[in-house]
Design a protein around this motif. Structure first.
Motif, PDB file in Angstrom:
ATOM      1  N   ARG A  22      13.193   1.898  -8.209  1.00  0.00           N
ATOM      2  CA  ARG A  22      12.279   0.773  -7.960  1.00  0.00           C
ATOM      3  C   ARG A  22      11.124   1.173  -7.067  1.00  0.00           C
ATOM      4  O   ARG A  22       9.976   0.757  -7.282  1.00  0.00           O
ATOM      5  CB  ARG A  22      13.056  -0.380  -7.326  1.00  0.00           C
ATOM      6  CG  ARG A  22      13.994  -1.085  -8.296  1.00  0.00           C
ATOM      7  CD  ARG A  22      14.736  -2.212  -7.604  1.00  0.00           C
ATOM      8  NE  ARG A  22      15.605  -2.945  -8.542  1.00  0.00           N
ATOM      9  CZ  ARG A  22      16.414  -3.922  -8.185  1.00  0.00           C
ATOM     10  NH1 ARG A  22      16.480  -4.293  -6.901  1.00  0.00           N
ATOM     11  NH2 ARG A  22      17.166  -4.525  -9.092  1.00  0.00           N
ATOM     12  N   GLN A  23      11.425   1.979  -6.038  1.00  0.00           N
ATOM     13  CA  GLN A  23      10.344   2.449  -5.157  1.00  0.00           C
ATOM     14  C   GLN A  23       9.325   3.276  -5.947  1.00  0.00           C
ATOM     15  O   GLN A  23       8.112   3.133  -5.764  1.00  0.00           O
ATOM     16  CB  GLN A  23      10.933   3.269  -4.014  1.00  0.00           C
ATOM     17  CG  GLN A  23      11.712   2.446  -2.992  1.00  0.00           C
ATOM     18  CD  GLN A  23      12.328   3.295  -1.915  1.00  0.00           C
ATOM     19  OE1 GLN A  23      12.166   4.523  -1.928  1.00  0.00           O
ATOM     20  NE2 GLN A  23      13.038   2.659  -0.974  1.00  0.00           N
ATOM     21  N   ARG A  52       3.021   1.228  -9.831  1.00  0.00           N
ATOM     22  CA  ARG A  52       2.346  -0.048 -10.101  1.00  0.00           C
ATOM     23  C   ARG A  52       1.180  -0.274  -9.147  1.00  0.00           C
ATOM     24  O   ARG A  52       0.100  -0.708  -9.545  1.00  0.00           O
ATOM     25  CB  ARG A  52       3.353  -1.193  -9.992  1.00  0.00           C
ATOM     26  CG  ARG A  52       2.798  -2.561 -10.388  1.00  0.00           C
ATOM     27  CD  ARG A  52       3.864  -3.626 -10.244  1.00  0.00           C
ATOM     28  NE  ARG A  52       4.265  -3.779  -8.851  1.00  0.00           N
ATOM     29  CZ  ARG A  52       3.581  -4.507  -7.957  1.00  0.00           C
ATOM     30  NH1 ARG A  52       2.462  -5.125  -8.318  1.00  0.00           N
ATOM     31  NH2 ARG A  52       4.016  -4.610  -6.708  1.00  0.00           N
ATOM     32  N   VAL A  53       1.379   0.034  -7.875  1.00  0.00           N
ATOM     33  CA  VAL A  53       0.300  -0.125  -6.894  1.00  0.00           C
ATOM     34  C   VAL A  53      -0.870   0.793  -7.218  1.00  0.00           C
ATOM     35  O   VAL A  53      -2.045   0.395  -7.151  1.00  0.00           O
ATOM     36  CB  VAL A  53       0.835   0.137  -5.471  1.00  0.00           C
ATOM     37  CG1 VAL A  53      -0.304   0.159  -4.465  1.00  0.00           C
ATOM     38  CG2 VAL A  53       1.864  -0.929  -5.090  1.00  0.00           C
ATOM     39  N   GLN A  89      -4.646  -0.445  -8.166  1.00  0.00           N
ATOM     40  CA  GLN A  89      -5.811   0.027  -7.426  1.00  0.00           C
ATOM     41  C   GLN A  89      -6.832   0.661  -8.355  1.00  0.00           C
ATOM     42  O   GLN A  89      -8.046   0.464  -8.210  1.00  0.00           O
ATOM     43  CB  GLN A  89      -5.358   1.037  -6.358  1.00  0.00           C
ATOM     44  CG  GLN A  89      -6.470   1.499  -5.437  1.00  0.00           C
ATOM     45  CD  GLN A  89      -7.052   0.352  -4.617  1.00  0.00           C
ATOM     46  OE1 GLN A  89      -6.337  -0.593  -4.276  1.00  0.00           O
ATOM     47  NE2 GLN A  89      -8.339   0.427  -4.293  1.00  0.00           N
ATOM     48  N   LYS A  90      -6.329   1.416  -9.319  1.00  0.00           N
ATOM     49  CA  LYS A  90      -7.229   2.058 -10.281  1.00  0.00           C
ATOM     50  C   LYS A  90      -7.964   1.013 -11.106  1.00  0.00           C
ATOM     51  O   LYS A  90      -9.185   1.114 -11.317  1.00  0.00           O
ATOM     52  CB  LYS A  90      -6.425   2.983 -11.190  1.00  0.00           C
ATOM     53  CG  LYS A  90      -7.265   3.777 -12.167  1.00  0.00           C
ATOM     54  CD  LYS A  90      -6.391   4.714 -12.992  1.00  0.00           C
ATOM     55  CE  LYS A  90      -7.251   5.495 -13.984  1.00  0.00           C
ATOM     56  NZ  LYS A  90      -6.407   6.408 -14.813  1.00  0.00           N
ATOM     57  N   MET A  91      -7.238   0.000 -11.584  1.00  0.00           N
ATOM     58  CA  MET A  91      -7.878  -1.072 -12.364  1.00  0.00           C
ATOM     59  C   MET A  91      -8.886  -1.838 -11.517  1.00  0.00           C
ATOM     60  O   MET A  91      -9.962  -2.225 -11.992  1.00  0.00           O
ATOM     61  CB  MET A  91      -6.822  -2.019 -12.908  1.00  0.00           C
ATOM     62  CG  MET A  91      -5.915  -1.402 -13.967  1.00  0.00           C
ATOM     63  SD  MET A  91      -4.664  -2.556 -14.558  1.00  0.00           S
ATOM     64  CE  MET A  91      -5.700  -3.821 -15.268  1.00  0.00           C
ATOM     65  N   LYS A  92      -8.564  -2.053 -10.235  1.00  0.00           N
ATOM     66  CA  LYS A  92      -9.493  -2.761  -9.356  1.00  0.00           C
ATOM     67  C   LYS A  92     -10.783  -1.971  -9.165  1.00  0.00           C
ATOM     68  O   LYS A  92     -11.883  -2.534  -9.200  1.00  0.00           O
ATOM     69  CB  LYS A  92      -8.818  -3.008  -8.013  1.00  0.00           C
ATOM     70  CG  LYS A  92      -9.674  -3.810  -7.034  1.00  0.00           C
ATOM     71  CD  LYS A  92      -8.939  -4.051  -5.725  1.00  0.00           C
ATOM     72  CE  LYS A  92      -9.821  -4.825  -4.760  1.00  0.00           C
ATOM     73  NZ  LYS A  92      -9.139  -5.035  -3.463  1.00  0.00           N
TER      74      LYS A  92
END
Length: 914
Positions: free
Chosen positions: A347-348, A354-355, A359-362
């Motif tokens: 999960r980590q 996912r983070v 961030q890349k999409m942002k």
């Protein structure tokens, strides 16, 4: 295997009866389904299964195609499997299958991602790859693979030609390559740290030039380039993975997913591992025996899941099993802790990925937003996207459009009659040549339709109907179609009265009128006498209640009169077009005695119906074809005129350039002449020795004067030539204007199009100058047909486009058009005054696509639009009646009526014929 409703279709197992018969009754007859190998006891079971297979409810599991029957889906899967297996590298198949064997992953996508990341930079002997050599891609075959510890000394990513011709490895003992690739339990980072694929060195052999991709295409064009590429053919080169790549059709995530899905399977139980199918495992040497550590891990996961479910069940049952549950929890605590740690790590890892992805999409969205902010709006654009800014308002741009008048239309707010009236007038004027009819204005046509007296007769009405009757004689018709339609209506709905006349009475009155209409002579010299009866005969054979719904009412008004006839007052002023109050029409009367009492709305309906039939006549079609030929000739002439005009302009430019150069040269020469004259004046008479220089000076001055006269003569000739060319250009400009007018006349015969549309898709019509009508009369006088600008509401399709927009269009229309200026779909209004038209043109915003085109059209034809509107206003003022003068006049009403413009019209193109 094909799926049905997202579930795999399992084959039917033989029943116990059949299995027993296999042992005791082997000669028993059964039903065998050859395509699937299924066996059935009876025909009903066989037919039911076959019907199920023939249903179009199956889906190909490989391609995702749906709407197939079972056999089509099965064939699709087999075809895709053959294609996929032929493309996927054979060298990778065993390694990939060994890597996925016994893997416990919930989703197939996660398994594909793990395998792809592990093998994308690892290559195997005899595998075909692409090698980057000096910026060019070459197809090569991997000959040898050197692991990092025993690799060749080449560490540079650039390819180096091998000096060794041996095909054996560096050592005699075989070395294991990519030893961690098949173990997916080791993470990607750890596998790179322990067995870095970038440190492998591959000895590859560049394939022959004929085997290179794209060989033979444009061979002659790329001969030199292919020669330079051919120097590497057959070479052995040592390269590393950064310079190597596989064909995307052979190895990619999509084809890897298809390969794995085709080769592996998994039980439906919880925490079941992915297993290679037995036949494929035997073929590629993959072990089918589960290792002990994997078996223990799988059993642990299964047991943990079962314990969770059991705990939920025991909680529902109550405290009776609490002690036993506690004991089991203590025993499974350590095992669950290990599983929890593994799940937490997973999960980590997923959370970090996912983070990073968010961030890349942002960052990408921020860059895109900055680009969109910096990108300026390019005009012209969609009209509804253009909003007036404060700068535009200060510059004088109009926010609100002038309101067109609905009541000023010929028939007020009766939009159906207005549309029929405009269509009829346009047809009669545009096709005046094949109809043999002189053009007339729309005001004359309106006045003729409102003519309500028998004497004097209106020649325009007679010519219009007679012309249409002549043209409809060439259109096929069904004899007595109107009577048959009325009789059928009577049989279906009953014989009720309309205006006091039954259908039986109406058909009886129609029987003897207009039977010889297609042969009746309507001569121009005789005033088209008898055209009313011929019109009734024409309607009787061409019309029915389907194509002319108001047929019964109009024929009743034409054939029956009330008991007491009232004489008309003889006024030609516009009267309300609505039908009079219903009367009982009981007296059969000739149509010639009743047509003048027919309301204008009914007259428009008759003419528009006859026009709709006349459009399909042979004469009209022939005229359209002739117009097409003339348009082609005009296009060619326009091209030639423009070419000649351009040539003349170039000659004029050359003459102007020569004149400027000569002017500069003459200016210098004049200065020299002045200097010589001043020197001569300053000379003092001296001895004889000074006479020789003085003589030479005089001779040079004479030569200069002669040259100046020659230059002046050439300048005059150039100016004369320039004036001649300017006159020729003016003639060509006038010819181009004439060609444009001819274009409008001919195009109006083929297809009538509006001038354009405004921002709200309202159509703007200007009907002048089309077909037989002309914009300029003899002597250059202004002529007009309508002398006004018509506005028609948006079509149903355009209105639907307006409704789909996100903004509130209705509110914007109330602001920019005004509540009284908003037109519904296909609703008509008109601008009569020139000032209103000018305000409307000023309101148009050239930043919009539609309004820019509309404004350009107005600019192109404004020299004819404006004078036409002024000429119509002057004619209306000249013929305006003053009530006081009318009362003081002693002349008869008939003489006064004859002075009306529509009564003075004559048909100069009429052809007398029977």
């Amino acid at each position: 295997m094909p799926t049905c409703r997202r579930k795999r279709v399992l084959l039917t197992e033989p029943s116990p009866t059949l299995l027993d018969a296999l042992k005791h009754d082997q000669n028993r007859e059964v039903f065998y389904l050859e395509e699937t190998g299924e066996i059935f006891e009876n025909y009903d079971a066989y037919a039911a299964r076959m019907s199920f297979y023939r249903m179009k409810h199956f889906q190909c599991e490989v391609t995702g195609k749906s709407g197939l029957d079972y056999f089509q889906a099965l064939e699709s899967e087999r075809h895709e499997a053959r294609t996929m297996h032929s493309r996927f590298p054979d060298q990778l198949k065993a390694a990939v299958l060994k890597a996925v064997q016994w893997q416990v992953m919930g989703r197939l996508d996660h398994l594909v991602e793990a395998v792809y990341d592990r093998f994308k930079d690892r290559y195997y002997p005899d595998e075909k790859v692409y090698v980057d050599i000096q910026g060019e891609k070459y197809l090569a075959r991997v000959v040898l693979v050197y692991p990092p510890k025993t690799s060749a000394p080449a560490q540079s990513p650039a390819p180096v030609a091998s000096t060794s011709t041996a095909s054996s490895p560096l050592s005699d003992a075989p070395m294991a390559i990519h030893r961690l690739a098949e173990d997916l339990k080791v993470s990607v980072k750890d596998s790179i740290a322990m067995d870095d694929p970038a440190k492998y060195v591959y000895q590859v052999q560049v394939l022959e030039e004929e085997k290179q991709p794209g060989y033979g295409k444009n061979h002659e064009k790329n001969k030199g380039k292919e020669a330079s590429r051919g120097q590497w053919s057959g070479s052995l080169i040592d390269v590393q993975s950064p310079l190597m790549s596989r064909d995307r059709l052979a190895f990619s995530k999509s084809i890897l997913r298809r390969f794995i899905r085709d080769c592996v399977d998994r039980d439906a139980a919880v925490a079941s591992p992915w297993t290679v199918k037995p036949a494929i495992a035997a073929r590629y040497g993959v072990s089918n025996v589960m290792p002990e550590d994997i078996r223990i891990g799988v059993e642990t996961l299964k047991k943990g899941e079962i314990d969770k479910r059991k705990k939920i069940w025991e909680d529902k049952e109550g405290p009776a099993a609490k002690k036993r549950r506690q004991m089991m929890e203590e025993k499974a605590a350590e095992k669950e802790k290990a599983v929890a740690v593994a799940v937490a790590e997973q999960r980590q890892r997923e959370e970090r990925e996912r983070v990073e992805q968010q961030q890349k999409m942002k960052d990408e969205n921020d860059k895109l937003a900055q680009k969109q902010k910096k990108k300026p709006v390019r005009y012209p654009t969609e009209d509804l996207d253009v909003v007036l800014s404060e700068k535009d308002k200060r510059a004088g741009m109009k926010l609100k459009r002038p309101v067109p008048s609905k009541l000023a239309m010929p028939f007020g707010e009766d939009h159906e009659t207005n549309a029929a009236f405009l269509m009829s007038w346009n047809f009669l004027v545009v096709y005046g040549q094949p109809l043999h009819m002189s053009s007339f204005t729309m005001d004359d046509f309106e006045g003729a339709l409102r003519h309500s007296v028998i004497e004097p007769q209106c020649q325009l009405l007679a010519e219009v109907h007679a012309t249409l009757i002549y043209i409809l004689r060439t259109v096929p018709f069904n004899r007595h179609s109107a009577i048959m339609s009325l009789v059928q209506f009577k049989d279906e709905k009953g014989d009720d009265e309309l205006l006091g006349v039954t259908i039986e009475q109406l058909t009886g009155a129609m029987a003897d009128i207009g039977n010889n209409w297609e042969r009746a002579p309507l001569r121009h010299a005789e005033g088209r006498e008898g055209w009313e009866e011929s019109m009734v005969g024409c309607l009787k054979d061409h019309a029915n209640l389907e194509n002319f719904p108001r047929l019964r009412e109009i024929l009743t008004r034409l054939l029956f009169a009330p008991d007491s006839l009232q004489e008309p007052t003889g006024s030609t002023a516009p009267t309300p077009y609505t039908s009079p109050a219903p009367l009982r029409l009981t007296t059969p009367t000739a149509p010639g005695q009743l047509y003048h009492k027919l309301p204008p709305r009914d007259r428009v309906a008759i003419i528009s119906f006859m026009v709709s039939l006349a459009i399909s006549s042979k004469a009209i079609h022939q005229h359209m074809e002739w117009c097409e030929e003339q348009l082609t000739a005009l296009r060619k002439e326009k091209i030639e005129v423009n070419r000649t005009r351009k040539q003349y302009l170039e000659e004029m430019a050359n003459l102007q350039g020569e004149a400027k150069e000569e002017a500069k040269t003459n200016g210098n020469a004049d200065e020299d002449v002045v200097m010589h004259d001043s020197s001569e004046l300053s000379d003092v008479p001296g001895s004889d020795g000074e006479s020789a220089p003085r003589t030479s000076t005089r001779r040079s001055a004479a030569k200069e004067r002669e040259a100046a006269r020659a230059k002046a003569s050439s300048i005059k000739q150039a100016q004369a030539e320039h004036r001649r060319l300017d006159e020729e250009v003016n003639k060509l400009d006038r010819r181009l204007e004439g060609i444009e007018r001819e274009f409008r006349k001919l195009l109006g015969c083929i297809r009538v199009k509006p001038l354009g549309r405004d921002r709200f898709y309202n159509r703007v019509w200007w009907f002048d100058g089309m077909g037989a009508a002309s914009l300029i009369g003899s002597g250059g006088t202004v002529q007009y047909g309508t002398g006004r600008i018509f506005i028609q509401g948006a079509s149903e399709f355009d209105a639907e486009i307006l409704q789909r927009r996100e903004e509130n269009i209705e509110d914007r229309r109330r602001i920019e058009e005004g509540p009284e200026g908003m037109l519904a779909a296909n609703e008509w209004a008109v601008f009569n005054d020139l000032e209103e038209v000018q305000e409307f043109v000023a309101w148009l915003n050239p930043k919009g696509v539609r309004e820019l085109a509309l404004k350009n059209a107005f600019t192109k034809w404004w020299n004819h639009v404006g004078p036409g509107i002024r000429r119509r206003a002057a004619d209306l003022n000249a013929h305006a009646k003053i009530p006081e003068a009318r009362r003081s006049s002693r002349k008869s009403a008939a003489a006064e009526l004859l002075r009306e413009p529509y009564m003075q019209w004559t048909n100069r193109k009429a052809v007398n014929g029977s």
